[in-house]
Write a protein that holds these residues in place. Structure first.
Motif, PDB file in Angstrom:
ATOM      1  N   GLY A 157     -58.083  -7.118 -18.547  1.00  0.00           N
ATOM      2  CA  GLY A 157     -57.456  -7.959 -17.553  1.00  0.00           C
ATOM      3  C   GLY A 157     -55.950  -8.010 -17.454  1.00  0.00           C
ATOM      4  O   GLY A 157     -55.411  -8.129 -16.365  1.00  0.00           O
ATOM      5  N   TYR A 158     -55.229  -7.977 -18.583  1.00  0.00           N
ATOM      6  CA  TYR A 158     -53.788  -8.202 -18.483  1.00  0.00           C
ATOM      7  C   TYR A 158     -53.064  -7.031 -17.841  1.00  0.00           C
ATOM      8  O   TYR A 158     -52.070  -7.231 -17.136  1.00  0.00           O
ATOM      9  CB  TYR A 158     -53.197  -8.516 -19.857  1.00  0.00           C
ATOM     10  CG  TYR A 158     -53.361  -9.955 -20.240  1.00  0.00           C
ATOM     11  CD1 TYR A 158     -52.529 -10.940 -19.723  1.00  0.00           C
ATOM     12  CD2 TYR A 158     -54.366 -10.346 -21.115  1.00  0.00           C
ATOM     13  CE1 TYR A 158     -52.695 -12.269 -20.051  1.00  0.00           C
ATOM     14  CE2 TYR A 158     -54.543 -11.674 -21.453  1.00  0.00           C
ATOM     15  CZ  TYR A 158     -53.707 -12.636 -20.920  1.00  0.00           C
ATOM     16  OH  TYR A 158     -53.884 -13.956 -21.247  1.00  0.00           O
ATOM     17  N   GLY A 159     -53.546  -5.801 -18.074  1.00  0.00           N
ATOM     18  CA  GLY A 159     -52.930  -4.643 -17.454  1.00  0.00           C
ATOM     19  C   GLY A 159     -53.891  -3.875 -16.582  1.00  0.00           C
ATOM     20  O   GLY A 159     -53.613  -2.740 -16.196  1.00  0.00           O
ATOM     21  N   ASN A 160     -55.032  -4.484 -16.253  1.00  0.00           N
ATOM     22  CA  ASN A 160     -56.067  -3.831 -15.468  1.00  0.00           C
ATOM     23  C   ASN A 160     -56.766  -4.899 -14.642  1.00  0.00           C
ATOM     24  O   ASN A 160     -56.379  -6.082 -14.681  1.00  0.00           O
ATOM     25  CB  ASN A 160     -57.049  -3.097 -16.392  1.00  0.00           C
ATOM     26  CG  ASN A 160     -57.745  -1.926 -15.730  1.00  0.00           C
ATOM     27  OD1 ASN A 160     -57.777  -1.794 -14.510  1.00  0.00           O
ATOM     28  ND2 ASN A 160     -58.321  -1.050 -16.549  1.00  0.00           N
ATOM     29  N   ALA A 161     -57.781  -4.521 -13.892  1.00  0.00           N
ATOM     30  CA  ALA A 161     -58.525  -5.480 -13.078  1.00  0.00           C
ATOM     31  C   ALA A 161     -59.988  -5.057 -13.033  1.00  0.00           C
ATOM     32  O   ALA A 161     -60.594  -4.967 -11.963  1.00  0.00           O
ATOM     33  CB  ALA A 161     -57.938  -5.545 -11.668  1.00  0.00           C
ATOM     34  N   ARG A 162     -60.541  -4.810 -14.238  1.00  0.00           N
ATOM     35  CA  ARG A 162     -61.888  -4.245 -14.278  1.00  0.00           C
ATOM     36  C   ARG A 162     -62.748  -4.834 -15.387  1.00  0.00           C
ATOM     37  O   ARG A 162     -62.243  -5.394 -16.359  1.00  0.00           O
ATOM     38  CB  ARG A 162     -61.814  -2.724 -14.464  1.00  0.00           C
ATOM     39  CG  ARG A 162     -61.373  -2.009 -13.210  1.00  0.00           C
ATOM     40  CD  ARG A 162     -61.723  -0.553 -13.203  1.00  0.00           C
ATOM     41  NE  ARG A 162     -61.696  -0.052 -11.838  1.00  0.00           N
ATOM     42  CZ  ARG A 162     -61.814   1.214 -11.495  1.00  0.00           C
ATOM     43  NH1 ARG A 162     -61.973   2.135 -12.443  1.00  0.00           N
ATOM     44  NH2 ARG A 162     -61.795   1.575 -10.236  1.00  0.00           N
ATOM     45  N   VAL A 163     -64.052  -4.640 -15.209  1.00  0.00           N
ATOM     46  CA  VAL A 163     -65.046  -4.826 -16.259  1.00  0.00           C
ATOM     47  C   VAL A 163     -65.573  -3.442 -16.609  1.00  0.00           C
ATOM     48  O   VAL A 163     -65.912  -2.654 -15.720  1.00  0.00           O
ATOM     49  CB  VAL A 163     -66.199  -5.730 -15.801  1.00  0.00           C
ATOM     50  CG1 VAL A 163     -67.266  -5.826 -16.881  1.00  0.00           C
ATOM     51  CG2 VAL A 163     -65.686  -7.114 -15.419  1.00  0.00           C
TER      52      VAL A 163
END
Length: 304
Positions: A157-163
């Motif tokens: 989450g902090y440097g990405n936007a994925r699961v």
């Protein structure tokens, strides 16, 4: 001085801020908390010399382990077999330990940062604002949970936007998510939980919501209740969901369909970061308090 009582109805608790009793020379900067099958409480702390601190349920110190092995502790989780799973945000790794601190497995390349538009040298807690597209595992991951099948789901989450989804051996299977506010997109996916229905609950922190997916990333629903920066979730044996609201300093109790049953807290406790329960229904909440901004593990003894 009378103890503080919070919550309502069946979800009423007496707050014990002094529960954790530490020996001289050991301090906490708590990031996360979990409880094993024997009701031992594990705190993942950002104190390098004592990053994993273990307590009995009465608050007495039991042991600590893994000194010097972490850069930025973020999440700890006990599995059904008694192992501990930890996520180090800045190392970009998830690690499996035995309950006595022996490293069993590491997933992720130490220090690797995938391409998401965030500068590789950027470790800021608001780096998620710079994400332009979803990327591979990992870029400052946040949390994980393990499905009954053994598949592992990690919020990045902090440097990405994925699961990201992995099989039980750590092989990457699939990923989903892009930065944004529309349903199915993320703005700091910070917490994940696999519920009894097999659904993937994701705390989409800076979008103030929990989104629900199947295990292949299909969006099923968005919870109707707005939450103020949901950080992580804990679901008990009765399918009651406890969510700490990082940006509001709150704890919310909800159903699996996202209907709120109780809530307590205030902005004084902003930066709540962890919650777990034991076999007796007591809760352990990671939050700051009257000692200042440093987070501790605060026990909530169930009285409802």
């Amino acid at each position: 001085m009378a103890a503080t009582v919070v919550g309502t109805g069946k979800h009423t608790y007496r707050v014990d801020e002094q529960w954790a009793r530490l020996p001289p020379g050991i301090d906490l900067m708590a990031a996360s908390v979990t409880v094993d099958s024997e009701d031992n409480v594990y705190c993942f702390s950002r104190v390098q010399e004592h990053p994993v601190v273990v307590f009995l349920r009465d608050g007495n110190f039991l042991r600590s382990w893994a000194a010097g092995q972490f850069a930025f502790p973020h999440t700890i989780r006990a599995d059904k077999d008694g192992d501990l799973w930890l996520v180090d945000r800045d190392l970009g790794q998830m690690m499996q330990f035995s309950r006595d601190g022996k490293l069993k497995r590491t997933t992720g390349t130490r220090g690797f940062r995938s391409d998401t538009g965030v500068k590789p040298e950027d470790f800021r807690s608001d780096a998620y604002r710079e994400v332009t597209h979803g990327g591979d595992p990992f870029n400052l991951p946040t949390d994980l949970d393990i499905a009954p099948s053994g598949d592992i789901f990690v919020t990045d989450g902090y440097g990405n936007a994925r699961v990201h989804k992995f099989d039980r051996t750590g092989r990457h299977l699939t990923s989903w998510g892009e930065p944004g506010t529309e349903p199915g997109h993320f703005n700091l996916p910070h917490g994940v939980w696999i519920d009894r229905r097999g659904r993937v609950l994701v705390a989409d922190r800076e979008n103030d919501r929990v989104q629900v997916f199947d295990q292949n990333g299909k969006l099923l629903s968005v919870w109707p209740t707005k939450l103020i920066g949901p950080a992580v979730m804990y679901v008990d044996a009765d399918d009651i969901v406890y969510v700490v609201e990082h940006n509001g300093g709150l704890v919310s109790v909800l159903t699996l369909d996202g209907e709120r049953l109780a809530q307590w807290g205030d902005p004084t406790f902003r930066s709540c970061h962890g919650v777990w329960g034991d076999s007796r229904g007591d809760l352990y909440v990671v939050r700051p308090g009257s000692w200042g901004r440093k987070r501790r593990v605060v026990k909530h003894v169930r009285v409802g």
